[in-house]
Write an enzyme that holds these catalytic residues in place. Structure first.
Site, PDB file in Angstrom:
ATOM      1  N   THR A  73       0.851  -1.194   0.047  1.00  0.00           N
ATOM      2  CA  THR A  73       0.048  -0.096  -0.013  1.00  0.00           C
ATOM      3  C   THR A  73       0.841   1.058   0.123  1.00  0.00           C
ATOM      4  O   THR A  73       1.995   1.308   0.364  1.00  0.00           O
ATOM      5  CB  THR A  73      -0.982  -0.181   1.278  1.00  0.00           C
ATOM      6  N   TYR A  92      -1.473   0.666  10.648  1.00  0.00           N
ATOM      7  CA  TYR A  92      -1.663  -0.282   9.322  1.00  0.00           C
ATOM      8  C   TYR A  92      -0.514   0.003   8.651  1.00  0.00           C
ATOM      9  O   TYR A  92      -0.149  -1.282   7.952  1.00  0.00           O
ATOM     10  CB  TYR A  92      -3.203   0.291   8.624  1.00  0.00           C
TER      11      TYR A  92
END
Length: 312
Positions: free
Chosen positions: A125, A147
């Protein structure tokens, strides 16, 4: 070819499986249906695939279940399974560590014992870059959310297995993927739902946060091409069009022919300020370019959500 796809019932995973099947491949899908959002939505994503003779689906938890048997005759692994979301990662860190790090390590252990593997594709990501994620793959990785930290840890685990066991790794860093089947917690899904149901929306911060948007079909095509990429490479995957939150809202108002009712709240911890993928390397190595414009992609997502809401 035979592909193993983790997170096969999710947004990107299910769309990837459908495309692989359409091209005549054999697909083995794994998903644990972790209830980050309604498992019923994920099950709906795989209804069509489950009727295909070349598709096998297994409800499997990478954190606990035996995995070796799912690698039989597999050529390529697409590891898309992860616990997503910036905000919840602050309060549910153990869950993110287990889903994004432990699960990845267990999958890697199974993969390294499978001698016929041609590629192991790890879906990462833009959050690994941090608050300002604009540039090429040489940008410093400096995540500002738990995250992002866990996804970067997954990348580093993969590289450890590549260096120690010759894992044929390719890392993809996705930038703001949107389109049909987008998760209900994601911003564009929330915005469109609010328009359809005539509900207010919340804009966090000043609304000038910039995103480089990637339509799901372009993301899936880059993911497929990665199976032919040189082992050891990392690629940004982004659609090439930047827009602020308010830009997106204006585009959606034009598509829907109605106005938003907007509430403004303080910016959230861990949110990225500016993201835009330099995809030069992906273009040069794999001849990939985005095909779907932001206006077209938003219109297609709006149409999909409108149709889905009519069926509920």
């Amino acid at each position: 070819m035979t592909f193993l796809v983790t997170g096969a019932a999710g947004f990107v995973g299910s769309t990837l499986c459908d495309q692989l099947l359409a091209e005549g491949h054999t697909v083995r899908g794994l998903d644990a249906f972790v209830p980050y959002y309604a498992p019923a939505l994920k099950r709906r994503n795989i209804v069509a695939a489950q009727t295909h003779p070349n598709y096998q689906f297994f409800e499997v938890d990478l954190r606990t279940d035996a995995l070796a048997k799912y690698f039989e005759n597999v050529d390529v692994v697409y590891h898309l399974a992860a616990m997503p979301g910036l905000v919840a990662s602050w309060t549910e860190f153990d869950l993110y560590m287990n889903c994004n790090v432990l699960a990845t390590q267990r999958l890697l252990e199974a993969a390294r014992k499978h001698s016929g593997l041609k590629r192991f594709i790890y879906a990462s990501t833009s959050s690994v870059y941090g608050k300002f994620a604009s540039g090429d793959e040489s940008l410093m990785t400096k995540p500002v959310s738990p995250y992002g930290v866990t996804k970067l840890a997954g990348e580093n685990l993969c590289r450890a297995y590549m260096d120690s066991f010759d894992l044929p790794l390719v890392v993809l860093r996705f930038f703001s993927v949107y389109g049909p089947r987008q998760r209900p917690d994601m911003a564009y899904n929330k915005f469109i739902k609010a328009l359809i149901q005539d509900e207010p929306i919340t804009v966090f911060g000043d609304g000038q946060q910039v995103r480089g948007n990637t339509f799901i079909e372009d993301c899936v095509r880059a993911t497929q091409l990665a199976s032919a990429a040189p082992a050891g490479e990392t690629y940004n995957v982004g659609g090439g069009e930047m827009a602020t939150v308010y830009d997106i809202l204006q585009k959606l108002e034009t598509i829907a022919g109605k106005k938003f009712r907007i509430k403004v709240e303080a910016a959230r911890d861990g949110d990225q300020r500016h993201t835009f993928a330099d995809t030069t390397k992906l273009r040069k190595h794999l001849n990939w370019t985005p095909q779907v414009s932001l206006n077209e992609g938003l219109a297609r997502q709006y149409s999909w959500q409108l149709q889905a809401s009519a069926m509920m």
